[in-house]
Design an enzyme around this catalytic site. Structure first.
Site, PDB file in Angstrom:
ATOM      1  CG  MET A 132      37.599  35.775  45.095  1.00  0.00           C
ATOM      2  SD  MET A 132      36.563  34.507  44.326  1.00  0.00           S
ATOM      3  CE  MET A 132      36.853  33.128  45.423  1.00  0.00           C
ATOM      4  CB  CYS A 133      36.413  39.807  40.128  1.00  0.00           C
ATOM      5  SG  CYS A 133      36.889  38.267  39.302  1.00  0.00           S
TER       6      CYS A 133
END
Length: 277
Positions: free
Chosen positions: A1-2
């Protein structure tokens, strides 16, 4: 993810929020505490608005943010009242510049943390739902950018919260037809350069982390010695995937299945429910 952050308020140097905090976004690119991955090194992007220019500027690159000398140089010279910044950890699509956030269309910017589950299976059907007038402007191959262009197709420029809700409903209904139990995971930041919307939602009601900053006047009373709080206006706000510091009372969790609007006048925090597209 980020990991991502969105800033709106008194014009500040990019450096102020990207590098200077104790657990800054640049530090999070190597040492995330709340993300799925500790390291977010599959590219980065920064977008900002300049006075009297409607469209935002973008700087994006495929390398890690922590070692990019150009980003370090720009951050110490660019000042803006509205800033988006994103560090990427790919969920499977290629590490290339066109896949780095934020994404831009006209005056609009969009960035996302999360994923469309089994995206490779439902990508074609979702892509065919994009308005033909918008389709040529899709540059990359990510689920995030496609979500943006679906929202544009579904009325983003007239009704941003409704368009994002219809986009989420379309992703979920399409995923369910393909047997995907939990099709959507998202925290999304969206702006037209004047207002900022932030969404937290997932099909599983277990969304990725998202926080908003406490009102500045409250923080000044709690922490009168913090210089940054004396320098910014009362309506300054930050929305972040992960708090950049440990200042007591500074951060509030965005509730599950909700969205906030930062705008001139009163800000709002409202429930979010996907709608039939």
């Amino acid at each position: 993810m980020c990991r991502w952050l969105a800033y709106v308020g008194t014009p500040i140097l990019l450096d102020t929020i990207l590098y200077k905090p104790e657990h800054s976004l640049i530090d999070q690119s190597l040492h995330s505490r709340m993300g799925v991955e500790t390291t977010n090194g599959d590219g980065f992007g920064v977008g900002w608005y300049a006075p009297d220019i409607d469209a935002p500027a973008l700087v994006r690159d495929t390398g890690p943010a922590w070692s990019n000398r150009n980003l370090r140089e720009i951050a110490g010279h660019v000042r803006s009242p509205l800033i988006f910044a994103h560090i990427r950890a790919s969920t499977g699509t290629a590490v290339q510049q066109s896949n780095c956030h934020p994404f831009r269309h006209g005056r609009w910017m969009w960035m996302h943390n999360g994923a469309v589950s089994d995206f490779h299976r439902i990508k074609r059907e979702l892509a065919l739902a994009v308005d033909p007038d918008f389709f040529p402007d899709i540059e990359g191959s990510t689920d995030s950018e496609l979500m943006f262009f679906l929202a544009l197709t579904l009325g983003l420029e007239q009704d941003p919260p409704g368009a994002v809700a219809r986009m989420a409903g379309l992703v979920e209904s399409t995923g369910h037809r393909y047997g995907v139990e939990f099709p959507l995971q998202m925290t999304v930041a969206l702006t037209d350069g004047q207002r900022l919307w932030a969404f937290r939602y997932s099909s599983q009601t277990a969304s990725r982390s998202l926080f908003y900053s406490t009102r500045v006047e409250t923080l000044r009373a709690l922490h009168p010695d913090v210089a940054f709080l004396r320098e910014v206006s009362d309506d300054t706000r930050l929305i972040v995937s992960e708090p950049p510091g440990n200042l007591p009372g500074a951060w509030n969790k965005v509730p599950e299945s909700s969205y906030g609007v930062v705008q001139p006048g009163a800000n709002e925090l409202l429930p979010f429910t996907p709608l039939a597209a």
